[in-house]
Design an enzyme around this catalytic site. Structure first.
Site, short mmCIF file in Angstrom:
data_model
loop_
_atom_site.label_atom_id
_atom_site.label_comp_id
_atom_site.label_asym_id
_atom_site.label_seq_id
_atom_site.Cartn_x
_atom_site.Cartn_y
_atom_site.Cartn_z
N ARG A 106 0.65 -1.48 -0.14
CA ARG A 106 0.05 0.15 0.16
C ARG A 106 0.31 1.26 0.30
NH1 ARG A 106 -3.77 -3.43 3.48
NH2 ARG A 106 -2.53 -2.83 5.24
N PHE A 122 -12.12 -4.87 -5.82
CA PHE A 122 -11.96 -5.77 -4.46
C PHE A 122 -11.19 -5.01 -3.34
CE2 PHE A 122 -11.04 -8.10 -8.71
CZ PHE A 122 -12.20 -8.93 -8.64
N ASP A 144 -16.28 -2.67 -5.45
CA ASP A 144 -16.53 -3.53 -4.26
C ASP A 144 -17.88 -3.86 -3.97
OD1 ASP A 144 -14.41 -4.99 -1.88
OD2 ASP A 144 -16.75 -5.35 -1.82
N ASP A 194 -6.67 -6.34 -6.84
CA ASP A 194 -6.51 -6.92 -5.95
C ASP A 194 -7.59 -8.11 -4.87
OD1 ASP A 194 -5.22 -8.46 -3.33
OD2 ASP A 194 -5.79 -6.96 -2.37
N CYS A 234 -3.57 -13.70 -3.82
CA CYS A 234 -3.34 -14.52 -2.71
C CYS A 234 -3.43 -15.49 -2.11
CB CYS A 234 -3.88 -13.62 -1.62
SG CYS A 234 -5.77 -13.32 -2.16
#
Length: 293
Positions: A106, A122, A144, A194, A234
């Site tokens: 970030r 997201f 989102d 992300d 992730c």
């Protein structure tokens, strides 16, 4: 004051995660057998730092926090990260409250944002968006599917003295939003992608690889010429090499070139043993999106 204290296998304690948010520690156990040592872990936490409380996060969806020691955290706990303030919902939020593993990523995005229009996909409660806005982005669009996350993102902007009304908070399916922007020829100078994990087991690996190609091809198509795409994964079932390959395939599908300028993973509080490379689950790749040769 928000960080990962214990990272399972990476700290020699498989299946045990402890995150700290201000004066509270959150314990998460990922195997039933670990219940036998949960009290030992709590005692060790109390012995090594000054806490107001220790809580346990249940593994089941919707499970409530259970108090282990001290007092429970407030519903809207505010933590600080590189000077950015964010609310953390330790009971109902994703992970244990926030995605602590992207802390340094970030900050890197914030260093790139000055003078750019930014799209955060997201976006959850807007952590990347906050860094971009604080870093001097001219406008940030956060997308989102969860309306509650968008409300929390707006509140985080206000918490940092940023004008939420100067930015866009869009409740929508990310893929649909990207398709709409592509058809309308809407582009951004910096796009952040992300997504949540696309594969929780090996049998879903191929499905995840296809999803990354589709997502990042669309993201490249809405990135302005010479603009930047910050793409993350992730999914532990996808290796760094495999993720880079999905970006190459995405660029080919989008009829673009993708020039990688930065790669990173999780920060120092998420260590990985050389014998357990699966622990290096987070991939974060930033590159320039250029026209096809």
């Amino acid at each position: 004051d928000a960080f990962r204290w214990l990272f399972g296998e990476g700290d020699g304690l498989p299946g045990i995660v402890v995150d700290v948010y201000g004066k509270w520690a959150v314990i998460a156990l990922y195997a039933d057998g670990l219940e036998r040592i949960a009290d030992w872990v709590a005692d060790a936490l109390r012995a090594t730092t000054d806490l107001a409380g220790i809580v346990r996060r249940g593994r089941e969806a919707g499970a409530r926090l259970s108090l282990v020691w001290g007092r429970k955290p407030p519903a809207e706990l505010v933590v600080a990260e590189h000077g950015v303030r964010m609310t953390a919902d330790l009971e109902l939020g994703q992970k244990t409250g926030l995605f602590l593993d992207h802390r340094e990523n970030r900050r890197f995005v914030g260093s790139l944002a000055a003078g750019r229009r930014v799209l955060n996909l997201f976006s959850y409660t807007g952590a990347f968006s906050l860094y971009a806005a604080r870093g001097g982005a001219t406008q940030v669009t956060s997308v989102d599917v969860a309306a509650g996350a968008m409300d929390a993102a707006r509140e985080n902007f206000r918490l940092n003295g940023l004008d939420a009304d100067a930015h866009d908070f869009v409740v929508a399916d990310v893929f649909e939003h990207l398709e709409h922007a592509r058809r309308k020829n809407i582009t951004w100078d910096l796009v952040i992608s992300d997504p949540p994990s696309f594969a929780r087991s090996k049998q879903h690996q191929k499905q995840a690889l296809r999803a990354y190609v589709k997502l990042n091809a669309l993201a490249m198509q809405v990135t302005a010429r010479g603009g930047l795409l910050a793409a993350a994964s992730c999914t532990s079932q996808v290796s760094p090499d495999a993720f880079r390959q999905t970006l190459a395939e995405a660029a080919s599908r989008a009829k673009r070139r993708f020039q990688i300028i930065h790669e990173a993973g999780q920060p120092a509080d998420h260590p990985v043993f050389a014998q357990h490379l699966e622990g290096r689950y987070l991939k974060f790749v930033v590159g320039r999106v250029l026209p096809a040769a």
